[in-house]
Design a protein around this motif. Structure first.
Motif, PDB file in Angstrom:
ATOM      1  N   MET A  27       0.824  -1.262   0.076  1.00 49.53           N
ATOM      2  CA  MET A  27       0.125  -0.146   0.061  1.00 49.53           C
ATOM      3  C   MET A  27       0.797   1.194   0.008  1.00 49.53           C
ATOM      4  SD  MET A  27      -3.026   1.200   2.411  1.00 49.53           S
ATOM      5  CE  MET A  27      -4.213  -0.138   2.069  1.00 49.53           C
ATOM      6  N   ASP A  28       1.899   1.088   0.696  1.00 51.53           N
ATOM      7  CA  ASP A  28       2.975   2.200   0.747  1.00 51.53           C
ATOM      8  C   ASP A  28       3.214   2.600  -0.483  1.00 51.53           C
ATOM      9  OD1 ASP A  28       4.774   4.197   2.027  1.00 51.53           O
ATOM     10  OD2 ASP A  28       6.301   2.649   1.524  1.00 51.53           O
ATOM     11  N   SER A  29       3.653   1.498  -1.514  1.00 52.40           N
ATOM     12  CA  SER A  29       4.303   1.911  -2.679  1.00 52.40           C
ATOM     13  C   SER A  29       3.130   2.473  -3.650  1.00 52.40           C
ATOM     14  CB  SER A  29       5.331   0.671  -3.311  1.00 52.40           C
ATOM     15  OG  SER A  29       4.090  -0.218  -3.845  1.00 52.40           O
ATOM     16  N   SER A  30       1.922   1.783  -3.359  1.00 47.73           N
ATOM     17  CA  SER A  30       0.916   2.234  -4.109  1.00 47.73           C
ATOM     18  C   SER A  30       0.523   3.844  -4.134  1.00 47.73           C
ATOM     19  CB  SER A  30      -0.748   1.601  -3.884  1.00 47.73           C
ATOM     20  OG  SER A  30      -0.407   0.277  -4.332  1.00 47.73           O
ATOM     21  N   VAL A  76      -7.861   4.310   6.630  1.00 49.12           N
ATOM     22  CA  VAL A  76      -6.657   3.067   6.404  1.00 49.12           C
ATOM     23  C   VAL A  76      -5.671   3.891   5.841  1.00 49.12           C
ATOM     24  CG1 VAL A  76      -6.079   1.371   5.001  1.00 49.12           C
ATOM     25  CG2 VAL A  76      -8.503   1.355   5.807  1.00 49.12           C
ATOM     26  N   PHE A  77      -5.877   4.700   5.046  1.00 50.39           N
ATOM     27  CA  PHE A  77      -4.524   5.004   4.324  1.00 50.39           C
ATOM     28  C   PHE A  77      -3.568   6.426   5.019  1.00 50.39           C
ATOM     29  CE2 PHE A  77      -7.462   7.799   1.647  1.00 50.39           C
ATOM     30  CZ  PHE A  77      -6.860   9.118   1.650  1.00 50.39           C
ATOM     31  N   ILE A  78      -4.623   7.325   5.615  1.00 46.35           N
ATOM     32  CA  ILE A  78      -4.120   8.296   6.608  1.00 46.35           C
ATOM     33  C   ILE A  78      -3.115   7.701   7.566  1.00 46.35           C
ATOM     34  CG2 ILE A  78      -4.408  10.354   8.105  1.00 46.35           C
ATOM     35  CD1 ILE A  78      -5.389  11.101   5.262  1.00 46.35           C
ATOM     36  N   PRO A  79      -3.387   6.822   8.474  1.00 42.47           N
ATOM     37  CA  PRO A  79      -2.608   6.239   9.401  1.00 42.47           C
ATOM     38  C   PRO A  79      -1.169   5.698   8.750  1.00 42.47           C
ATOM     39  CG  PRO A  79      -4.666   5.416   9.919  1.00 42.47           C
ATOM     40  CD  PRO A  79      -4.689   6.400   8.573  1.00 42.47           C
ATOM     41  N   LEU A  80      -1.364   5.008   7.622  1.00 43.74           N
ATOM     42  CA  LEU A  80      -0.072   4.566   6.976  1.00 43.74           C
ATOM     43  C   LEU A  80       0.699   5.781   6.150  1.00 43.74           C
ATOM     44  CD1 LEU A  80       1.224   2.138   5.762  1.00 43.74           C
ATOM     45  CD2 LEU A  80       0.124   2.440   3.581  1.00 43.74           C
TER      46      LEU A  80
END
Ligand code: C2E
Ligand code: MG
Ligand code: MG
Ligand code: MG
Length: 281
Positions: A27-30, A76-80
């Motif tokens: 997800m990080d690379s996405s 989901v993506f904000i914490p990451l």
């Protein structure tokens, strides 16, 4: 066999941890690609004055539609993005986008504040204040139309936080305390810093459905806000009953699905037109 069970357990945890980590890496690379490839957008949710029924603002809510993963929730993506530091370019994008929206609305004759959500890492980033100054100067918007939502967790370093908030105040942007009443609420934050708005967390609004205590909480929070000269915004207003009770306890501003879900800019202006016709404003 205790040992085997324990071992199995260990492997189970180990596997799921590994999976989670791999998922995060993917997800990080996405997310990185998403920034480069313009996969983000802002949705705008109207905020309605409880007394006049006028639209008094909009909250900008970030959406990520990933080519790899499809739509991913900000929860989901904000914490990451916080973990990896990607929140810095993402947050900067949100800031710019919102200021540009204020500008394009102005060109359409719409003068409306936009509230953006800040993340803690962005708030503590050394270049945060300069980037705010720069974008306001560049777009030449009225700074009081830019509102920033922060959470109580950002007061972790009280002294530093107070300094940043004071700088924002000097620039002329307005500050809202978001999700009020969740997390480690300390009333001393309210005393130490003059917030412009207090957003009552949506869990308190949904509690209105259950018992009288729910109403007491709203009543106490709105009284508290009044004492500290803050306007209250209720978030997650979903029913007419919510509206009636919130008005009864003199909450100032309403936001939630009862009025509208967050909308893309083109739908937002259409919604605004319809709203003004319907309410004879
Ligand atoms: P938040 O700032 O507390 O935003 C309110 C959330 O409630 C939004 O979820 C909104 O879509 C949702 N909502 C609005 N009305 C209703 C309603 O009537 N009922 C219910 N059940 N929900 C309602 P969303 O858009 O999924 O955002 C979740 C969180 O992600 C936000 O909570 C905020 O903390 C964070 N977030 C969103 N955009 C950004 C951003 O640009 N930057 C940062 N740092 N965080 C963001
Ligand atoms: Mg918010
Ligand atoms: Mg909130
Ligand atoms: Mg919330």
């Amino acid at each position: 066999n205790v040992k085997r069970i324990a071992r199995g357990n260990y492997q189970f945890h180990h596997e799921s941890l590994k999976q989670k980590t791999l998922g995060n890496i993917r997800m990080d690379s996405s997310l990185r690609k998403g920034i480069q490839q313009d996969e983000f957008s802002l949705m705008y949710q109207p905020q309605i004055d409880a007394t006049t029924n006028k639209i008094v603002g909009a909250e900008a809510l970030l959406r990520w539609h990933s080519r790899d993963l499809g739509p991913v929730s900000p929860n989901v993506f904000i914490p990451l993005a916080e973990e990896t530091g990607l929140i810095i370019p993402i947050g900067e994008w949100v800031l710019k986008q919102a200021c540009n929206q204020i500008l394009s609305w102005k060109e359409e004759g719409i003068v409306l504040p936009i509230a953006i959500n800040l993340s803690i890492r962005q708030f503590y980033y050394h270049n945060f204040i300069p980037s705010v100054e720069k974008i306001i100067q560049k777009t030449d918007i009225n700074p009081s139309l830019l509102h920033m939502e922060i959470t109580e967790s950002m007061a972790i370093d009280q002294e530093f936080a107070t300094k940043v908030l004071q700088q924002l105040k000097n620039i002329g942007v307005k500050i809202a305390i978001d999700d009020f009443g969740t997390g480690y609420s300390s009333l001393s934050h309210l005393k130490k810093f003059p917030f412009d708005y207090l957003k009552i967390d949506q869990s308190f609004i949904s509690d209105l459905d259950h018992d009288k205590e729910g109403q007491d909480m709203i009543s106490i929070i709105t009284m508290l806000a009044k004492k500290f000269n803050m306007r209250t915004i209720a978030e997650g207003v979903e029913t007419e009953k919510h509206v009636d009770l919130l008005k009864k306890y003199e909450c100032d501003i309403m936001q939630g699905f009862f009025y509208s879900r967050p909308l893309p800019p083109s739908e937002f202006t259409q919604w605004k037109k319809n709203w003004e016709i319907q309410t004879h404003l």
